[in-house]
Design a protein around this motif. Structure first.
Motif, PDB file in Angstrom:
ATOM      1  N   HIS A   1      25.838 -34.434  29.398  1.00 27.34           N
ATOM      2  CA  HIS A   1      27.026 -34.762  30.176  1.00 27.34           C
ATOM      3  C   HIS A   1      28.207 -34.921  29.235  1.00 27.34           C
ATOM      4  CE1 HIS A   1      29.735 -36.889  32.942  1.00 27.34           C
ATOM      5  NE2 HIS A   1      29.012 -36.327  33.913  1.00 27.34           N
ATOM      6  N   ILE A   2      29.406 -34.575  29.705  1.00 26.65           N
ATOM      7  CA  ILE A   2      30.591 -34.570  28.853  1.00 26.65           C
ATOM      8  C   ILE A   2      30.901 -35.950  28.290  1.00 26.65           C
ATOM      9  CG2 ILE A   2      32.183 -34.929  30.783  1.00 26.65           C
ATOM     10  CD1 ILE A   2      32.754 -32.661  27.744  1.00 26.65           C
ATOM     11  N   GLU A   3      30.654 -37.026  29.057  1.00 26.68           N
ATOM     12  CA  GLU A   3      30.987 -38.366  28.572  1.00 26.68           C
ATOM     13  C   GLU A   3      30.120 -38.783  27.406  1.00 26.68           C
ATOM     14  OE1 GLU A   3      30.774 -41.038  31.816  1.00 26.68           O
ATOM     15  OE2 GLU A   3      32.569 -40.271  32.848  1.00 26.68           O
ATOM     16  N   ALA A   4      28.878 -38.312  27.372  1.00 25.07           N
ATOM     17  CA  ALA A   4      27.984 -38.692  26.282  1.00 25.07           C
ATOM     18  C   ALA A   4      28.367 -38.027  24.973  1.00 25.07           C
ATOM     19  CB  ALA A   4      26.538 -38.336  26.662  1.00 25.07           C
ATOM     20  N   LEU A   5      29.150 -36.917  25.027  1.00 22.67           N
ATOM     21  CA  LEU A   5      29.471 -36.181  23.810  1.00 22.67           C
ATOM     22  C   LEU A   5      30.873 -36.462  23.313  1.00 22.67           C
ATOM     23  CD1 LEU A   5      28.037 -32.710  24.917  1.00 22.67           C
ATOM     24  CD2 LEU A   5      26.914 -34.406  23.461  1.00 22.67           C
ATOM     25  N   THR A   6      31.710 -37.101  24.131  1.00 19.91           N
ATOM     26  CA  THR A   6      33.127 -37.247  23.776  1.00 19.91           C
ATOM     27  C   THR A   6      33.315 -38.056  22.494  1.00 19.91           C
ATOM     28  OG1 THR A   6      33.746 -37.108  26.105  1.00 19.91           O
ATOM     29  CG2 THR A   6      35.356 -38.064  24.593  1.00 19.91           C
ATOM     30  N   ALA A   7      32.584 -39.157  22.368  1.00 21.18           N
ATOM     31  CA  ALA A   7      32.781 -40.022  21.195  1.00 21.18           C
ATOM     32  C   ALA A   7      32.328 -39.347  19.912  1.00 21.18           C
ATOM     33  CB  ALA A   7      32.014 -41.336  21.404  1.00 21.18           C
ATOM     34  N   ALA A   8      31.311 -38.498  19.986  1.00 24.49           N
ATOM     35  CA  ALA A   8      30.779 -37.869  18.778  1.00 24.49           C
ATOM     36  C   ALA A   8      31.507 -36.584  18.410  1.00 24.49           C
ATOM     37  CB  ALA A   8      29.282 -37.566  18.989  1.00 24.49           C
ATOM     38  N   SER A   9      32.432 -36.091  19.222  1.00 23.19           N
ATOM     39  CA  SER A   9      33.109 -34.813  18.954  1.00 23.19           C
ATOM     40  C   SER A   9      34.429 -35.049  18.251  1.00 23.19           C
ATOM     41  CB  SER A   9      33.347 -34.055  20.263  1.00 23.19           C
ATOM     42  OG  SER A   9      34.137 -32.911  20.022  1.00 23.19           O
ATOM     43  N   PRO A  10      34.730 -34.295  17.189  1.00 27.91           N
ATOM     44  CA  PRO A  10      36.039 -34.435  16.526  1.00 27.91           C
ATOM     45  C   PRO A  10      37.159 -33.789  17.337  1.00 27.91           C
ATOM     46  CG  PRO A  10      34.796 -32.671  15.510  1.00 27.91           C
ATOM     47  CD  PRO A  10      33.878 -33.292  16.530  1.00 27.91           C
ATOM     48  N   MET A  11      36.824 -33.005  18.362  1.00 33.47           N
ATOM     49  CA  MET A  11      37.828 -32.283  19.154  1.00 33.47           C
ATOM     50  C   MET A  11      37.790 -32.786  20.596  1.00 33.47           C
ATOM     51  SD  MET A  11      37.382 -28.369  17.767  1.00 33.47           S
ATOM     52  CE  MET A  11      35.789 -28.226  18.535  1.00 33.47           C
ATOM     53  N   THR A  12      38.870 -32.541  21.306  1.00 32.06           N
ATOM     54  CA  THR A  12      38.977 -32.921  22.710  1.00 32.06           C
ATOM     55  C   THR A  12      38.015 -32.093  23.548  1.00 32.06           C
ATOM     56  OG1 THR A  12      41.296 -33.530  22.455  1.00 32.06           O
ATOM     57  CG2 THR A  12      40.525 -33.054  24.688  1.00 32.06           C
ATOM     58  N   LEU A  13      37.173 -32.789  24.351  1.00 32.36           N
ATOM     59  CA  LEU A  13      36.251 -32.088  25.235  1.00 32.36           C
ATOM     60  C   LEU A  13      36.693 -32.169  26.684  1.00 32.36           C
ATOM     61  CD1 LEU A  13      32.784 -33.134  23.731  1.00 32.36           C
ATOM     62  CD2 LEU A  13      34.229 -31.199  23.151  1.00 32.36           C
ATOM     63  N   TRP A  14      37.481 -33.204  27.029  1.00 30.09           N
ATOM     64  CA  TRP A  14      37.969 -33.325  28.396  1.00 30.09           C
ATOM     65  C   TRP A  14      39.002 -32.231  28.680  1.00 30.09           C
ATOM     66  CZ3 TRP A  14      35.545 -35.931  31.908  1.00 30.09           C
ATOM     67  CH2 TRP A  14      34.807 -37.060  31.564  1.00 30.09           C
ATOM     68  N   ARG A  15      39.231 -31.977  29.948  1.00 29.56           N
ATOM     69  CA  ARG A  15      40.249 -31.020  30.357  1.00 29.56           C
ATOM     70  C   ARG A  15      41.628 -31.558  30.013  1.00 29.56           C
ATOM     71  NH1 ARG A  15      41.550 -29.547  36.685  1.00 29.56           N
ATOM     72  NH2 ARG A  15      43.598 -28.590  36.341  1.00 29.56           N
TER      73      ARG A  15
ATOM     74  N   THR B   1      44.661 -31.675  14.606  1.00 31.71           N
ATOM     75  CA  THR B   1      44.340 -31.550  13.190  1.00 31.71           C
ATOM     76  C   THR B   1      43.076 -32.367  12.929  1.00 31.71           C
ATOM     77  OG1 THR B   1      46.683 -31.317  12.639  1.00 31.71           O
ATOM     78  CG2 THR B   1      45.166 -31.897  10.842  1.00 31.71           C
ATOM     79  N   LEU B   2      42.029 -31.696  12.480  1.00 39.49           N
ATOM     80  CA  LEU B   2      40.745 -32.350  12.258  1.00 39.49           C
ATOM     81  C   LEU B   2      40.753 -33.081  10.919  1.00 39.49           C
ATOM     82  CD1 LEU B   2      38.309 -29.604  13.556  1.00 39.49           C
ATOM     83  CD2 LEU B   2      39.463 -31.435  14.818  1.00 39.49           C
ATOM     84  N   PRO B   3      39.812 -34.008  10.728  1.00 36.62           N
ATOM     85  CA  PRO B   3      39.766 -34.763   9.460  1.00 36.62           C
ATOM     86  C   PRO B   3      39.606 -33.866   8.236  1.00 36.62           C
ATOM     87  CG  PRO B   3      38.449 -35.852  11.140  1.00 36.62           C
ATOM     88  CD  PRO B   3      38.856 -34.543  11.724  1.00 36.62           C
ATOM     89  N   ASP B   4      38.959 -32.729   8.371  1.00 36.96           N
ATOM     90  CA  ASP B   4      38.780 -31.855   7.217  1.00 36.96           C
ATOM     91  C   ASP B   4      39.975 -30.948   6.977  1.00 36.96           C
ATOM     92  OD1 ASP B   4      38.597 -30.259   9.401  1.00 36.96           O
ATOM     93  OD2 ASP B   4      36.604 -29.431   8.952  1.00 36.96           O
ATOM     94  N   GLY B   5      41.083 -31.135   7.726  1.00 38.58           N
ATOM     95  CA  GLY B   5      42.297 -30.361   7.506  1.00 38.58           C
ATOM     96  C   GLY B   5      42.449 -29.153   8.399  1.00 38.58           C
ATOM     97  N   ARG B   6      41.436 -28.796   9.135  1.00 38.90           N
ATOM     98  CA  ARG B   6      41.562 -27.661  10.043  1.00 38.90           C
ATOM     99  C   ARG B   6      42.478 -28.000  11.205  1.00 38.90           C
ATOM    100  NH1 ARG B   6      35.858 -26.047  12.023  1.00 38.90           N
ATOM    101  NH2 ARG B   6      35.644 -28.344  12.049  1.00 38.90           N
ATOM    102  N   VAL B   7      43.197 -26.961  11.686  1.00 39.35           N
ATOM    103  CA  VAL B   7      44.105 -27.113  12.830  1.00 39.35           C
ATOM    104  C   VAL B   7      43.525 -26.283  13.974  1.00 39.35           C
ATOM    105  CG1 VAL B   7      46.451 -26.824  13.698  1.00 39.35           C
ATOM    106  CG2 VAL B   7      46.063 -27.426  11.298  1.00 39.35           C
ATOM    107  N   ILE B   8      43.257 -26.972  15.084  1.00 36.88           N
ATOM    108  CA  ILE B   8      42.602 -26.330  16.220  1.00 36.88           C
ATOM    109  C   ILE B   8      43.542 -26.359  17.417  1.00 36.88           C
ATOM    110  CG2 ILE B   8      40.591 -26.300  17.729  1.00 36.88           C
ATOM    111  CD1 ILE B   8      39.943 -25.746  14.823  1.00 36.88           C
ATOM    112  N   GLU B   9      43.663 -25.206  18.097  1.00 34.08           N
ATOM    113  CA  GLU B   9      44.440 -25.127  19.339  1.00 34.08           C
ATOM    114  C   GLU B   9      43.452 -25.163  20.512  1.00 34.08           C
ATOM    115  OE1 GLU B   9      48.004 -22.339  20.575  1.00 34.08           O
ATOM    116  OE2 GLU B   9      46.090 -21.373  21.057  1.00 34.08           O
TER     117      GLU B   9
END
Length: 879
Positions: free
Chosen positions: A255-269, A285-293
């Motif tokens: 389920h999406i709620e169980a993964l939100t805290a462990a994900s470095p990126m936004t999972l919600w809409r 901008t992720l902790p390792d410096g990557r930029v994600i759209e």
């Protein structure tokens, strides 16, 4: 029993009754004879005769009775045979219906069941539905099926009937068809196996599509996550796993709620609950410096799909570009030059501070605007040629006057440098401007000082003898300047001569396609067409006449300027010229509010008829153009020094200070123009130049608002003894003269050959076209083949001329072929050369009327004595 059999039996009963009645009558008569055998009153002989007659009648009735009995027996046999055949056909019908693997039901016009086969009965009997109900209709059968829960699903197949699914998972396809008596036939086909096969194929296809879709998603460069309405993870790809660090086991069924805290990126809409931008895009901008759209895409069932794109390199490049742009902006804003960059759509993409301030715009306001925003339409029109040259790949530097933010007129040096991409296309222009107003003013002051140098030197010479050495230097400087002026004058003369040569060189290339267009139009006008189509063709004809007039005018001006036009003066009746001009302009004025009048003259004049006609036509055209309503008069007056030909009009008139200006090139009296024809303002300039060549005096008298009078004084000539043949009669005879005429056409332009062939064949000629002498020799025997006319272009391939071709052909024939040379070369030398050879010359573009008159003239054997080609050529242009 049939109606026929009943009728026969009734006739038989009637005959039997009649026979019995007659038998009774005979028996009575016999008894009467036997009882009165000796009586004196009995006529024995009469009784005998009566008995004989009765016997004959009995015999006839008996024969009729026998014949009726035979007919009845024959009808009985036929009835028995028909009954047997009907029973046999009925049995065959039953056997055929029973042999059908589908259920069959026949209904009468009242939609009541008449007959059904065993397959149809078994469908319902197996499901405890009885068909013994009286007046059973399809609707009642459907009602019984629904009451027993037999039908689970129904599918309408439009014109193919409909399909139903039974409770035992069987599928029946029902088809209906009307019978000839208004009844109906229904077929019930068991398509269970077909439906099972379709279901299997559909499930296999869906499985294959799911596999392909998953492969496609796994091979995307973006991470993909699809979440259901309830928040369950439904689809994800390998790229998403690599970005987030999750494993496939963690995501399966999660389920999406169980993964939100462990994900470095936004999972919600994104945009959910108004917490994020509504457009559904977010950059992280992720902790390792990557930029994600991250982009969110909503689905119809309230689920959504998130896509994750690694834009680290793009982000770094954009950051570097912004820093570079800041440095570029810092440098260009501190440069005194006006700098801008314009795209190939002529819209600003960059301007520096000096550029914005000079034109009076806030910083950045010009970006995206068209370059015409900072200048008037006329100023932009002056700028446009330089822009076009730069967009074609040429670096351009020029001076131009422009207005700054304060509205002051300033002189600016502009430099346009094209920006060329790697594939060779021009993507934009670098614009560099320098305000040189002060420098130009200094130069003008210096030039003014140079102009007064001689006076100042003389004054100083008288006052200061010790400056003699300096004066000598200045005199030498003046000599150098004068030499430069003389060199400049020579360059201008060379440029003028080059212009004349250029116009003469391109006149052939310009007139060649125009000549083809005129010939095609001549063919087109002979076709039947609707009024709207003919109106379009007439408009096209006027446009081509304008093009011809403009080209001819430019060439004439260039030749007149170069001094290559020579007058070929001869004596001729002036009526030959004036009649045609008056006729043409009377037609031209039809439909307008201008009345053209003409006063004939019998005088003979000494002049060049073509050049004089050009003067008079230009004067008439000028009068018609500037007379919106009123009258125009063409006539002549006999004077002591010659014949004064006059054109009078009731037009706008000419102010006194404009009388000399109207004879200058590109000068027009008013800004009004003819919406139907293009004008250059060269008409009266040509009049002035041609009158100088002819030595004729042209005068003008005018009163503004009243009208004008233009006069040409022409010397008298010797009286002509032979009048030219009537042109209208010549054209009328051409219908007969051209029928079956064999014509050779030689032109190196296939388009001209095609147009000539189309036009001449419309006139009834037999045409042979060729691009060269060799091609003509291949098409026909140029020595012995019969031919009435040769039409040759002057400029052919391989430096061959039409004159040389005609000479080569005529040298091998017993009789020379009448020849017409077609050319754009209007030189007097060519005219005299062709005349010496006995050939006629037509100048391009050729109007169909002019060509037709020339051909008729040659086919009638006039040999140049019966037709004034000058008047024909000048009149045809205005028809």
């Amino acid at each position: 029993m049939s109606d026929k059999q009943q009728t026969l039996e009734q006739q038989l009963a009637a005959l039997k009754a009649e026979n019995a009645r007659q038998k009774k009558m005979i028996d009575a008569l016999v008894r009467r004879v036997e009882q009165g055998g000796g009586g004196a009153q009995l006529d024995a002989w009469g009784a005998f005769q009566h008995s004989v007659v009765l016997a004959d009648q009995v015999r006839e009735k008996t024969d009729e009775l026998n014949h009726a009995l035979q007919s009845i027996e024959s009808a009985n046999r036929q009835l028995s045979q028909a009954k047997s055949q009907a029973e046999q056909a009925h049995q065959r019908f039953i056997d055929a219906i029973e042999s059908i693997s589908d259920g069959f039901a026949l209904y009468d016009p009242n939609r009541e069941l008449v007959y059904s086969n065993s397959h149809f009965q078994r469908y319902w009997r197996d499901n405890a539905i009885s068909l013994n109900t009286p007046a059973l209709t399809p609707e009642k059968i459907r009602q019984l099926a629904e009451e027993h829960g037999l039908i689970v699903r129904e599918v309408d197949e439009n014109h193919n009937g409909h399909t139903i699914k039974l409770h035992d998972n069987r599928w029946l396809q029902i088809k209906e068809r009307e019978t000839s008596d208004g009844g109906m036939v229904m077929l019930y086909s068991d398509i269970t196996q077909l439906k099972l096969a379709e279901t299997a194929r559909f499930e296999a296809a869906m499985a294959e599509k799911s596999r392909v879709l998953q492969n496609m998603v796994d091979n995307l460069s973006q991470g993909v996550l699809m979440v259901s309405k309830q928040g369950g993870i439904e689809v994800f790809n390998q790229r998403f796993l690599a970005m987030t660090g999750f494993t496939q086991t963690q995501l399966n069924g999660a389920h999406i709620e169980a993964l939100t805290a462990a994900s470095p990126m936004t999972l919600w809409r994104i945009g959910r609950g108004g917490m994020h931008p509504p457009e559904g895009i977010r950059v992280q901008t992720l902790p390792d410096g990557r930029v994600i759209e991250v982009r969110s895409h909503a689905m119809e069932d309230d689920g959504y799909v998130n896509t994750y794109t690694d834009i680290t390199q793009r982000y770094l490049d954009a950051k570097e570009l912004r820093e570079t742009e800041q440095w570029l902006r810092l440098i260009t804003d501190n440069v005194p030059a006006l700098i801008a960059y314009v795209g190939d759509d002529l819209r600003y993409q960059f301007t520096n501070r000096a550029y914005d301030q000079w034109y009076g715009f806030p910083s950045g306001e010009l970006l995206g605007q068209h370059i015409s925003i900072s200048r008037s339409q006329s100023k932009f029109a002056a700028l446009k040629p330089y822009v076009d040259r730069a967009l074609s790949g040429e670096s351009v530097v020029f001076e131009i006057e422009e207005y700054n933010a304060s509205g002051e007129a300033r002189y600016v040096v502009k430099s346009y440098v094209p920006n060329q991409s790697s594939n060779g296309t021009i993507t934009g222009l670098f614009v560099l401007n320098w305000d040189i107003t002060e420098r130009r003013q200094s130069a003008q002051q210096l030039e003014l000082a140079y102009q007064t140098l001689e006076v100042r030197v003389q004054e100083r010479t008288a006052q200061l003898q010790e400056l003699n050495t300096q004066l000598q230097d200045e005199v030498e400087e003046r000599r150098v300047i004068q030499e430069r002026l003389l060199e400049t004058k020579k360059e201008a003369e060379r440029a003028n001569l080059s212009k004349t040569k250029f116009l003469a060189a391109i006149s052939h290339d310009l007139l060649q396609p125009l000549n083809a267009a005129q010939l095609y139009l001549g063919s087109l006008l002979s076709h039947r067409m609707s009024p709207s189509a003919r109106k379009l063709v007439n408009s096209l004809t006027h446009s081509l006449d304008d093009v011809e007039s403009l080209i001819t005018t430019l060439v004439e001006i260039s030749k007149l300027d170069a001094g290559v036009v020579r007058a070929d003066k001869q004596s001729f009746p002036v009526s030959d010229l004036l009649d045609n001009i008056a006729h043409d302009f009377a037609h031209a004025a039809e439909g307008s509010r201008v009345e053209v009048r003409y006063v004939p003259s019998s005088a003979c004049v000494y002049s060049d008829s073509q050049l004089l006609a050009r003067i008079l036509r230009n004067l008439m055209t000028n009068a018609l153009r500037y007379t919106s309503s009123g009258k125009i008069l063409l006539g002549s007056r006999r004077c002591r020094d010659g014949l004064r030909i006059e054109v009078l009009d009731t037009g706008v008139g000419i102010p006194e200070d404009k009388k000399k200006e109207i004879f200058q090139e590109f000068k027009r009296l008013t800004s009004d123009h003819d919406h139907l024809h293009t004008q250059l303002g060269l008409g009266l300039a040509i009049v002035d130049k041609i009158s100088s060549v002819l030595g004729h005096t042209v005068t003008v008298d005018s009163i503004p608002g009243v009208g004008s009078r233009f006069s040409v004084l022409v010397p008298y000539g010797a009286a002509e003894t032979q009048s030219p043949r009537n042109i209208e009669a010549l054209v009328a005879d051409g219908v007969v003269a051209l029928q079956g005429a064999r014509v050779w056409v030689v032109d190196n332009d296939p388009n001209i050959c095609s147009a000539m062939e189309e036009l001449l064949q419309r006139w009834g000629c037999e045409v042979t076209t060729a691009g060269s002498l060799q091609a003509l020799q291949i098409s026909c025997d140029t020595v012995q083949s019969p031919v009435e006319l040769l039409i040759a272009d002057y400029h052919l391939d391989n430096q061959l001329t039409g004159l040389a071709l005609a000479k080569s052909i005529n040298a091998q024939r017993l009789q020379p072929v009448p020849t017409v040379i077609v050319t754009a070369n209007r030189s007097e030398e060519l005219q005299h050369h062709a005349r010496d050879c006995g050939y006629l010359v037509l100048h391009k573009p050729i109007s169909p009327m002019r060509l037709k008159m020339t051909m008729v003239h040659l086919l009638n054997g006039d040999n140049g004595d019966g037709l004034s080609l000058t008047s024909a050529s000048t009149s045809s242009r205005n028809r």
